[in-house]
Design a protein around this motif. Structure first.
Motif, PDB file in Angstrom:
ATOM      1  N   LEU A  24      15.806  32.336  35.035  1.00  0.00           N
ATOM      2  CA  LEU A  24      14.747  33.401  35.705  1.00  0.00           C
ATOM      3  C   LEU A  24      13.525  33.623  35.608  1.00  0.00           C
ATOM      4  O   LEU A  24      12.672  32.882  34.932  1.00  0.00           O
ATOM      5  N   ASN A  25      13.027  34.617  36.984  1.00  0.00           N
ATOM      6  CA  ASN A  25      11.849  34.608  37.356  1.00  0.00           C
ATOM      7  C   ASN A  25      11.194  35.999  38.024  1.00  0.00           C
ATOM      8  O   ASN A  25      11.933  36.452  38.524  1.00  0.00           O
ATOM      9  N   VAL A  26       9.876  35.587  37.548  1.00  0.00           N
ATOM     10  CA  VAL A  26       9.656  37.299  37.746  1.00  0.00           C
ATOM     11  C   VAL A  26       8.122  37.516  38.456  1.00  0.00           C
ATOM     12  O   VAL A  26       7.365  36.063  37.759  1.00  0.00           O
ATOM     13  N   PRO A  27       8.163  37.917  39.793  1.00  0.00           N
ATOM     14  CA  PRO A  27       6.520  37.887  39.986  1.00  0.00           C
ATOM     15  C   PRO A  27       5.842  37.930  39.746  1.00  0.00           C
ATOM     16  O   PRO A  27       5.501  38.983  38.458  1.00  0.00           O
ATOM     17  N   THR A  28       3.950  37.618  39.979  1.00  0.00           N
ATOM     18  CA  THR A  28       3.305  38.016  38.922  1.00  0.00           C
ATOM     19  C   THR A  28       1.831  38.768  39.614  1.00  0.00           C
ATOM     20  O   THR A  28       1.346  38.483  41.142  1.00  0.00           O
ATOM     21  N   GLY A  29       1.278  39.612  39.523  1.00  0.00           N
ATOM     22  CA  GLY A  29       0.046  40.183  40.104  1.00  0.00           C
ATOM     23  C   GLY A  29      -1.055  39.085  39.585  1.00  0.00           C
ATOM     24  O   GLY A  29      -2.079  39.376  40.178  1.00  0.00           O
ATOM     25  N   GLY A  30      -1.554  38.898  38.012  1.00  0.00           N
ATOM     26  CA  GLY A  30      -2.566  37.433  38.471  1.00  0.00           C
ATOM     27  C   GLY A  30      -3.851  37.227  37.895  1.00  0.00           C
ATOM     28  O   GLY A  30      -4.838  37.500  38.534  1.00  0.00           O
ATOM     29  N   SER A  31      -3.821  39.397  37.321  1.00  0.00           N
ATOM     30  CA  SER A  31      -5.867  40.299  37.843  1.00  0.00           C
ATOM     31  C   SER A  31      -6.313  39.002  36.712  1.00  0.00           C
ATOM     32  O   SER A  31      -7.761  39.108  36.624  1.00  0.00           O
ATOM     33  N   GLY A  32      -5.599  39.061  35.295  1.00  0.00           N
ATOM     34  CA  GLY A  32      -6.267  38.618  34.148  1.00  0.00           C
ATOM     35  C   GLY A  32      -7.554  39.959  33.632  1.00  0.00           C
ATOM     36  O   GLY A  32      -8.104  39.307  33.024  1.00  0.00           O
ATOM     37  N   SER A  33      -7.562  40.845  34.365  1.00  0.00           N
ATOM     38  CA  SER A  33      -8.860  42.137  33.844  1.00  0.00           C
ATOM     39  C   SER A  33      -8.038  43.371  32.253  1.00  0.00           C
ATOM     40  O   SER A  33      -8.234  43.661  31.836  1.00  0.00           O
ATOM     41  N   GLY A  34      -6.522  43.045  32.551  1.00  0.00           N
ATOM     42  CA  GLY A  34      -5.762  43.837  31.453  1.00  0.00           C
ATOM     43  C   GLY A  34      -6.076  45.115  31.629  1.00  0.00           C
ATOM     44  O   GLY A  34      -6.026  45.959  31.180  1.00  0.00           O
ATOM     45  N   SER A  35      -6.653  45.393  33.188  1.00  0.00           N
ATOM     46  CA  SER A  35      -6.807  47.026  33.554  1.00  0.00           C
ATOM     47  C   SER A  35      -5.614  47.890  33.716  1.00  0.00           C
ATOM     48  O   SER A  35      -5.106  48.847  33.673  1.00  0.00           O
ATOM     49  N   GLY A  36      -4.032  47.203  34.378  1.00  0.00           N
ATOM     50  CA  GLY A  36      -3.053  47.309  34.772  1.00  0.00           C
ATOM     51  C   GLY A  36      -2.791  47.285  35.995  1.00  0.00           C
ATOM     52  O   GLY A  36      -1.864  47.839  36.966  1.00  0.00           O
ATOM     53  N   ILE A  37      -3.789  46.869  36.426  1.00  0.00           N
ATOM     54  CA  ILE A  37      -3.729  47.297  38.477  1.00  0.00           C
ATOM     55  C   ILE A  37      -3.429  46.111  37.883  1.00  0.00           C
ATOM     56  O   ILE A  37      -3.572  45.192  38.304  1.00  0.00           O
ATOM     57  N   VAL A  38      -2.120  46.918  39.897  1.00  0.00           N
ATOM     58  CA  VAL A  38      -1.804  45.630  40.294  1.00  0.00           C
ATOM     59  C   VAL A  38      -2.233  45.398  41.639  1.00  0.00           C
ATOM     60  O   VAL A  38      -2.540  46.528  42.208  1.00  0.00           O
ATOM     61  N   TYR A  39      -2.369  43.824  41.511  1.00  0.00           N
ATOM     62  CA  TYR A  39      -3.505  43.513  43.076  1.00  0.00           C
ATOM     63  C   TYR A  39      -2.451  42.712  43.551  1.00  0.00           C
ATOM     64  O   TYR A  39      -1.386  42.025  43.217  1.00  0.00           O
ATOM     65  N   PRO A  40      -3.015  43.105  45.694  1.00  0.00           N
ATOM     66  CA  PRO A  40      -1.736  42.282  45.946  1.00  0.00           C
ATOM     67  C   PRO A  40      -2.158  40.765  46.296  1.00  0.00           C
ATOM     68  O   PRO A  40      -3.463  40.217  45.559  1.00  0.00           O
ATOM     69  N   THR A  41      -1.049  40.266  45.586  1.00  0.00           N
ATOM     70  CA  THR A  41      -1.594  38.897  46.505  1.00  0.00           C
ATOM     71  C   THR A  41      -2.178  38.054  47.295  1.00  0.00           C
ATOM     72  O   THR A  41      -1.516  38.590  48.792  1.00  0.00           O
ATOM     73  N   ALA A  42      -2.958  37.384  47.278  1.00  0.00           N
ATOM     74  CA  ALA A  42      -3.714  36.880  48.606  1.00  0.00           C
ATOM     75  C   ALA A  42      -3.160  35.502  49.223  1.00  0.00           C
ATOM     76  O   ALA A  42      -2.496  34.927  49.156  1.00  0.00           O
ATOM     77  N   THR A  43      -3.424  36.059  50.665  1.00  0.00           N
ATOM     78  CA  THR A  43      -2.423  35.171  51.584  1.00  0.00           C
ATOM     79  C   THR A  43      -2.932  33.732  51.291  1.00  0.00           C
ATOM     80  O   THR A  43      -4.588  33.246  51.506  1.00  0.00           O
ATOM     81  N   PRO A  44      -2.158  32.724  50.766  1.00  0.00           N
ATOM     82  CA  PRO A  44      -2.163  30.994  51.142  1.00  0.00           C
ATOM     83  C   PRO A  44      -2.716  30.181  52.257  1.00  0.00           C
ATOM     84  O   PRO A  44      -2.063  31.053  53.262  1.00  0.00           O
ATOM     85  N   THR A  45      -4.128  29.299  52.354  1.00  0.00           N
ATOM     86  CA  THR A  45      -4.692  29.444  53.214  1.00  0.00           C
ATOM     87  C   THR A  45      -5.353  28.456  54.136  1.00  0.00           C
ATOM     88  O   THR A  45      -5.273  27.124  54.239  1.00  0.00           O
ATOM     89  N   GLY A  46      -3.701  27.180  52.719  1.00  0.00           N
ATOM     90  CA  GLY A  46      -3.262  25.758  53.086  1.00  0.00           C
ATOM     91  C   GLY A  46      -4.431  24.768  51.943  1.00  0.00           C
ATOM     92  O   GLY A  46      -5.209  25.447  51.240  1.00  0.00           O
ATOM     93  N   VAL A  47      -4.215  23.912  51.916  1.00  0.00           N
ATOM     94  CA  VAL A  47      -5.169  22.808  50.575  1.00  0.00           C
ATOM     95  C   VAL A  47      -6.212  22.294  51.401  1.00  0.00           C
ATOM     96  O   VAL A  47      -5.869  22.245  52.337  1.00  0.00           O
ATOM     97  N   ASN A  48      -7.310  22.510  50.676  1.00  0.00           N
ATOM     98  CA  ASN A  48      -8.707  22.156  50.833  1.00  0.00           C
ATOM     99  C   ASN A  48      -8.958  20.236  50.129  1.00  0.00           C
ATOM    100  O   ASN A  48      -9.774  21.187  49.477  1.00  0.00           O
ATOM    101  N   THR A  49      -8.427  20.037  49.933  1.00  0.00           N
ATOM    102  CA  THR A  49      -8.690  18.911  49.112  1.00  0.00           C
ATOM    103  C   THR A  49      -8.557  17.528  49.838  1.00  0.00           C
ATOM    104  O   THR A  49      -7.600  17.071  51.172  1.00  0.00           O
ATOM    105  N   ALA A  50      -8.849  16.108  48.629  1.00  0.00           N
ATOM    106  CA  ALA A  50      -8.542  14.782  49.570  1.00  0.00           C
ATOM    107  C   ALA A  50      -6.831  14.510  48.896  1.00  0.00           C
ATOM    108  O   ALA A  50      -7.055  14.682  48.098  1.00  0.00           O
ATOM    109  N   GLN A  51      -6.643  13.276  49.613  1.00  0.00           N
ATOM    110  CA  GLN A  51      -5.647  13.426  48.522  1.00  0.00           C
ATOM    111  C   GLN A  51      -5.130  10.904  49.770  1.00  0.00           C
ATOM    112  O   GLN A  51      -5.686  11.580  50.424  1.00  0.00           O
ATOM    113  N   LEU A  52      -4.956  10.588  48.509  1.00  0.00           N
ATOM    114  CA  LEU A  52      -5.037   9.261  48.515  1.00  0.00           C
ATOM    115  C   LEU A  52      -3.924   8.418  48.644  1.00  0.00           C
ATOM    116  O   LEU A  52      -2.921   8.596  47.827  1.00  0.00           O
ATOM    117  N   VAL A  53      -3.137   7.780  49.509  1.00  0.00           N
ATOM    118  CA  VAL A  53      -2.049   6.882  49.930  1.00  0.00           C
ATOM    119  C   VAL A  53      -1.829   5.670  50.047  1.00  0.00           C
ATOM    120  O   VAL A  53      -2.639   5.531  50.924  1.00  0.00           O
TER     121      VAL A  53
END
Length: 581
Positions: free
Chosen positions: A246-275
């Motif tokens: 089973l899976n549960v969504p997270t807020g990922g704030s890491g502040s321990g304040s108990g405030i739930v922050y919205p999840t950031a919209t992914p902007t795509g991978v910005n890195t190199a990849q050699l194939v």
């Protein structure tokens, strides 16, 4: 006119007897027997219906009516039919009638017009066996119908309650049910992750709660995984276990304040990849001991430049942290070199920078180990580079090289062949020798010649041990003189079950057939006969005079003198095949 009273009484008795005869006959005109009259619904049953009387008759296509439900009948005769009742028919008493295709309903005219369907008698077993194999669909089966957390999104270091609903979808009670919760990102609270659920009846359900807290920061995670292992037993003691992820969504704030922050919209991978998009070898097929050059096409499939790219054949790494790699930081000695080893240069090459979408060609000289057996061997290739953030990245690739062990055979003459002449048969003493270091299994050998025929022209070779040989004697019939090529093909199957051919070429010289000029018919006039001229009378007198004078009086030779007559003889013509030279 008056009738006597006794006549009236007699007429009444006669009428009574007639009514007694007619009414029973009419009552019996219909269905009279139903066999069997009592069945159980745990098995299929075939019911037989008998008909008596002449008013009705069973017709093909008739159906049996049971309390308003129709069943297809199997008409055996006009007075007997059968029909099948299905398993699981509801218990009760069923009244029977028959309906013909013309909608005529044959009623039940006898006393046995119904039959009874009852439940089977269950005989309890003496002692239940714990190790008995459960019958199909007779076992408990738990499933998850709902799971969720007390908070819509989890926050680092903040406890929460996780709820799971279990339902028994089987048809037996699940006894001694127990649930164990575990997660790589969460720590169970209060119960240690073990929940004793108890018994869950068939079709029933139960709700289980477990409290958790995060194990470290949930920053960067979109959800966490919770594994639930459920164990339970049936009434025979047979154990069952089910695992639910089973899976549960997270807020990922890491502040321990108990405030739930919205999840950031992914902007795509910005890195190199050699194939590695393609690769090839200069030697095909590869065999033990072969030196070859491996060519690879490397492309940057990412969207940033890969800086200071290093290629490591066999696998390795370049540093373990961020920043600029230091001297000696490239490790390529831990790679796999059992079957392939670098030659001429090391297994590490510096490729420079590779921009996004760019590609380059790379080569590496390698050798196949002589002890390598035929097979498919994966080779690890690592590309180590620095990304846009200055971090050292290692991209591992795997390519596969195929190693064969093809037959190494020599085809030649095991002795010098005899001279060959046109039109004359000649022996070909052919020999195949296995020069390899392993046994070779060869198929059929075929020989073809230009300007001649062979008999026989093919044979089956079979298995040849190292250093072993196979001889084949055939006969060639040359048609023309000059050099003649013998094209030899040997079929076999390689180590990957693919058909292959060994081709060899041998050359022989064919000479013209020798003809004795003294037997040439053209020197005697072309008539095919030697003609001896007979002496005249004056020639004989002249030889007599020469003899008297002491001179040569011998007959002249065939050159024009006088010769003794000889019998006519035939000159044997020389055929085109000639004799053996």
């Amino acid at each position: 006119m008056k009738f006597p009273i006794k006549h009236i009484i007699s007429a009444f008795l006669t009428l009574t007897l007639l009514v007694g005869w007619v009414k029973p006959a009419y009552a019996a005109d219909g269905i009279i027997t139903i066999i069997p009259g009592n069945v159980t619904n745990d098995v299929g049953n075939t019911i037989t219906i008998s008909l008596e009387g002449s008013t009705y008759a069973f017709v093909n296509g008739a159906v049996v009516i049971l309390n308003g439900s129709a069943y297809i009948a199997n008409v055996l005769t006009t007075g007997v039919l059968t029909f099948d009742i299905p398993i699981g028919l509801a218990p009760g008493t069923y009244t029977v009638s028959v309906k013909n295709p013309d909608n005529t309903i044959i009623p039940c005219g006898g006393s046995s017009c119904s039959f009874v369907v009852s439940l089977p008698v269950v005989v309890p077993t003496a002692t239940p066996t714990a190790t008995g194999t459960p019958l199909p669909f007779t076992r408990p089966q738990l499933r998850v119908t709902f799971s969720g957390a007390s908070s819509k999104q989890l926050v680092s270091d903040k406890p929460f309650k996780f709820t799971v609903n279990f339902q028994n979808a089987g048809n037996m009670t699940a006894f001694n049910t127990q649930a164990v919760f575990s997660s790589a990102d969460l720590v169970p609270l209060d119960t240690g992750g073990v929940a004793v659920v108890g018994n869950i009846s068939a079709g029933g359900g139960v709700e289980v709660e477990q409290r958790f807290t995060s194990q470290g920061s949930l920053s960067g995670k979109t959800f966490v995984i919770i594994d639930v292992m459920v164990t339970y037993y049936d009434d025979k003691g047979t154990s069952y276990s089910d695992k639910f992820t089973l899976n549960v969504p997270t807020g990922g704030s890491g502040s321990g304040s108990g405030i739930v922050y919205p999840t950031a919209t992914p902007t795509g991978v910005n890195t190199a990849q050699l194939v590695i998009t393609s690769y090839a070898s200069t030697v095909d097929p590869l065999q033990p001991g072969d030196q070859f050059e491996l060519g690879l096409t490397v492309q940057n499939m990412g969207n940033t430049t890969a800086k200071r790219v290093t290629m490591i054949i066999g696998g390795g790494s370049s540093g373990s942290g961020g920043g600029t790699p230091q001297a000696g930081g490239v490790s390529g000695g831990s790679g796999e070199f059992t079957n392939f080893a670098p030659v001429g240069t090391s297994n590490i090459q510096s490729l420079g920078d590779l921009s996004a979408g760019g590609a380059l060609q790379v080569t590496q000289n390698l050798i196949v180990n002589v002890s390598t057996t035929p097979g498919a061997y994966p080779m690890k290739v690592t590309f180590s580079y620095v990304n846009k953030d200055g971090e050292v990245i290692n991209d591992d690739q795997v390519i596969t090289l195929l190693v064969y062990s093809l037959p190494n055979v020599d085809v030649s003459f095991y002795r010098p062949p005899d001279p060959f002449f046109t039109g004359q048969p000649g022996a070909l003493p052919i020999q195949i020798v296995n020069l390899g270091k392993r046994t070779s299994v060869l198929g059929s050998m075929k020989i073809e010649a230009s300007g001649g025929t062979l008999e026989p022209s093919s044979t089956l070779v079979g298995s040849l041990d190292p250093g072993g040989y196979f001889t084949f004697d055939t006969t060639v019939f040359p048609d023309i003189s000059g050099p003649m090529q013998l094209n030899i093909t040997i079929d076999y199957t390689d180590d990957f079950n693919q058909s292959r051919v060994v081709t060899k070429t041998l050359e022989i010289t064919v000479e013209e057939t020798f003809i004795d000029p003294s037997l040439d018919p053209s020197q005697s006039g072309g008539g095919g006969e030697v003609i001896i001229e007979e002496e005249t009378f004056f020639q004989k007198i002249w030889r007599f005079i020469l003899g008297v004078l002491g001179l040569d009086s011998a007959p002249p030779d065939s050159g024009g003198g006088i010769a003794e007559p000889v019998p006519d003889q035939q000159v044997v013509p020389i055929p085109s095949g000639g004799g053996k030279g």
